[in-house]
Design a protein around this motif. Structure first.
Motif, mmCIF file in Angstrom:
data_model
loop_
_atom_site.group_PDB
_atom_site.id
_atom_site.type_symbol
_atom_site.label_atom_id
_atom_site.label_comp_id
_atom_site.label_asym_id
_atom_site.label_seq_id
_atom_site.Cartn_x
_atom_site.Cartn_y
_atom_site.Cartn_z
ATOM 1 N N ALA A 333 92.276 112.777 -29.210
ATOM 2 C CA ALA A 333 91.976 111.453 -29.762
ATOM 3 C C ALA A 333 91.386 110.573 -28.667
ATOM 4 N N ASP A 335 91.537 107.489 -27.900
ATOM 5 C CA ASP A 335 92.444 106.557 -27.214
ATOM 6 C C ASP A 335 93.228 107.211 -26.087
ATOM 7 N N THR A 336 93.345 108.535 -26.093
ATOM 8 C CA THR A 336 94.126 109.239 -25.070
ATOM 9 C C THR A 336 93.271 109.706 -23.898
ATOM 10 N N SER A 341 87.262 105.145 -22.702
ATOM 11 C CA SER A 341 87.877 103.839 -22.963
ATOM 12 C C SER A 341 86.869 102.782 -23.411
ATOM 13 N N SER A 344 85.183 101.794 -29.143
ATOM 14 C CA SER A 344 86.087 101.068 -30.040
ATOM 15 C C SER A 344 85.955 101.632 -31.450
ATOM 16 N N SER A 345 86.976 101.437 -32.250
ATOM 17 C CA SER A 345 86.871 101.807 -33.660
ATOM 18 C C SER A 345 85.768 100.964 -34.285
ATOM 19 N N ASP A 358 87.451 106.110 -35.759
ATOM 20 C CA ASP A 358 88.817 105.614 -35.606
ATOM 21 C C ASP A 358 89.340 106.205 -34.307
ATOM 22 N N THR A 359 89.390 105.408 -33.257
ATOM 23 C CA THR A 359 89.709 105.939 -31.923
ATOM 24 C C THR A 359 91.137 106.448 -31.801
ATOM 25 N N SER A 360 92.007 106.067 -32.714
ATOM 26 C CA SER A 360 93.398 106.545 -32.650
ATOM 27 C C SER A 360 93.532 107.955 -33.206
ATOM 28 N N VAL A 361 92.517 108.403 -33.938
ATOM 29 C CA VAL A 361 92.576 109.711 -34.600
ATOM 30 C C VAL A 361 91.412 110.611 -34.188
#
Length: 591
Positions: A333, A335-336, A341, A344-345, A358-361
């Motif tokens: 993902a 975000d990790t 970095s 952004s989403s 979707d940066t979290s997924v």
């Protein structure tokens, strides 16, 4: 009656004469008929050779279409370094398990036997330092007695002194071993050459001796199948001073039992079979123990502690540094991943189609895959250092536009519309449909090789110097003119030449092939200028491709091979008729 066979824009006609005209009064065939039969055989062989040449060149010549432009491509200007393969944590011996292997020494046996009545058993240990080279040492009892008692001193009450002399092969005294009957059996005594010797309980009889061969030429390394507490050469061959005893150590909090009589292999297998989550192996090439976490990725750690056996020190694992594992950041993902970095989403656009992030997924792989799965004629890829967008076809344009994610800005990718042949950003190493130095080189080599062979064959076929009848020579000239007429059309269409240009006696293709259409001249039908081939092919890929193989755009246009085959096929048919049932006078009429 006049019969004819037509091909392309030329027609071969023959006027038949009587059968008797080709026979003498005695009924024998005339010389001219045999000449036609020979020519027919040569035409058949030439046609077959041209067919084989075409098959080979279709496999070897893979050029871009007319114009020769490469596909549009956009590469990120910023270098992106993320891992594309996960790796497990490892921990290796900090140095060779046996650092003394450079001595390249050994001794013959760990348990030499006395010659005589002595009952004590000698055991040799240590590491020979090579000071005597390759030699045979002798150990001789010079003062007798019993190792460990009973005493044989005064009145049988006091311990007697025991002594052995150690001499080299030349008889020179190297060491004198002195101890008493009260000495503890199996106590090691050091020699001056790095070896040790001990004696078990038993008698040492005066004058008894044994020999020990030593060598300075055999390399040493850890012996992983020998017992760690072995004696002499039958041990694990740890560095001098390293000793393993019964005990244990922990790997990731899991206790690993160690017996002094174990081999290194047995301890490593015990680690692998435990619940520590670590595989253990011995790398014979580097003489090191290697521990590898069974879980791939950055989360795995290897922690060694609580060693009461001495194994970690002997195997050089104590104090060794872990090489951390790595996650596959390309699949992780966003975000990790620290290197991503700047993302952004949000959204971005390719060919006007919106893509969401979707940066979290989502991973970088997910984003690029979504572009490719949309089948927009654009391929997105990560090269290991850059993000690259490439048109799938050389003639296609494509567009990129920023949305709310900052996707293109994060990687330094230019946005806008990109036309065929356009390259934005640094060279990416990603293949671009269309121009390719490798394809140009392959095509150039194919033309030089194949047309070089054809040039010789055509010169042999059309050469004025050939023997044979006058009619056979005339037929060759006719066929040369016929082929020339057919090829003029190919050259005109593929090279965009005018009628007056292709009507000249000599036509230069611009890529190393020159055709001489003057049937009456002494020039070869095909001239090959090797120095012009590569650059000519590089500049005129589309023209070269059309010249060789033709094209299908509306009305089909013949290429070189099709035109030559048609000319040879028509001539072959005419010659068969002439050499068979009737003989005629051949001539060419141009359309």
């Amino acid at each position: 009656m006049v019969s004819s066979v037509s091909f392309s824009n030329a027609t071969i006609r023959y006027a038949p004469t009587s059968y008797q005209s080709r026979m003498g009064s005695s009924g024998h065939k005339s010389e001219g008929t045999d000449g036609y039969r020979e020519l027919l055989s040569q035409v058949w062989r030439l046609r077959k050779e041209v067919s084989n040449m075409e098959e080979a060149m279709r496999a070897e010549v893979k050029l871009a279409g007319r114009g020769g432009k490469s596909a549009a491509q956009v590469a990120s200007s910023d270098v992106l370094s993320i891992s594309t393969a996960a790796a497990a944590a490892t921990l290796r011996s900090r140095e060779e398990v046996n650092t003394e292997s450079g001595l390249n020494t050994s001794h013959a046996t760990p348990s030499p036997a006395f010659e005589g009545a002595s009952t004590s058993q000698a055991t040799i240990g240590g590491a020979y330092d090579g000071s005597s080279g390759n030699d045979t040492l002798s150990f001789t009892v010079t003062k007798a007695g019993n190792v460990g008692g009973p005493n044989t001193g005064a009145l049988g009450l006091l311990p007697a002194d025991l002594e052995l002399e150690v001499r080299d092969g030349a008889g020179e005294l190297l060491d004198t071993l002195q101890f008493t009957e009260e000495s503890v059996p199996d106590t090691e005594m050091a020699l001056g050459n790095g070896l040790t010797v001990s004696f078990s309980a038993g008698s040492l009889e005066l004058g008894d001796s044994f020999d020990l061969g030593v060598a300075h030429s055999v390399a040493g390394s850890a012996a992983i199948d020998e017992p760690m507490n072995g004696r002499g050469g039958d041990d694990a061959n740890f560095d001098l001073g390293e000793r393993v005893v019964d005990g244990s150590f922990e790997v990731n909090g899991v206790s690993i039992a160690v017996n002094a009589s174990d081999s290194i292999r047995e301890v490593l297998e015990r680690i692998t079979a435990s619940a520590a989550g670590v595989s253990a192996a011995f790398d014979a090439g580097s003489d090191e123990v290697v521990l590898t976490h069974k879980t791939v990725g950055a989360a795995g750690n290897i922690v060694l502690s609580g060693d009461s056996s001495g194994f970690l020190a002997a195997s050089k694992l104590s104090g060794a540094a872990q090489v951390d594992g790595e996650d596959n950041e390309f699949l992780a993902a966003i975000d990790t991943v620290g290197a991503l970095s700047g993302l952004s989403s949000g959204t971005f656009y390719v060919e006007g189609q919106e893509f969401s992030i979707d940066t979290s997924v989502d991973s970088l792989s997910d984003i690029l895959d979504s572009v490719n799965e949309a089948q927009l004629g654009v391929r997105a890829a990560y090269t290991g250092s850059r993000i690259v967008f490439t048109a799938e076809e050389a003639q296609n344009s494509f567009s990129l536009a920023e949305g709310t994610s900052g996707f293109f800005a994060a990687f330094g990718i230019e946005v806008g519309s990109f036309k065929p042949g356009e390259l934005s950003g640094p060279a990416s190493g990603v293949s671009r449909p269309g121009k390719s130095p490798g394809k140009v080189r392959s095509a150039s080599q194919s033309i030089e090789k194949r047309f070089g062979a054809l040039k010789e064959r055509l010169q042999e076929f059309f050469g004025e110097e050939l023997g044979g009848s006058a009619s056979a020579k005339a037929m060759r000239k006719t066929l040369r003119s016929s082929m020339g007429s057919a090829l003029r059309g190919v050259l005109r269409e593929s090279l965009d030449l005018s009628a007056s240009q292709v009507g000249q006696g000599t036509v230069d293709t611009g890529f190393g092939l020159v055709f001489n259409f003057d049937a009456n001249g002494g020039n070869p039908f095909l001239d090959l200028r090797e120095s012009e081939i590569f650059e000519g092919v590089r500049r005129n890929q589309g023209e070269v491709k059309e010249f060789l193989f033709g094209k299908k755009l509306g009305k089909e246009q013949q290429g070189f091979f099709a035109a030559v085959d048609a000319a040879l096929a028509a001539s072959q048919k005419s010659l068969a008729l002439v050499a068979g049932e009737s003989v005629g006078t051949l001539f060419v009429a141009y359309a």
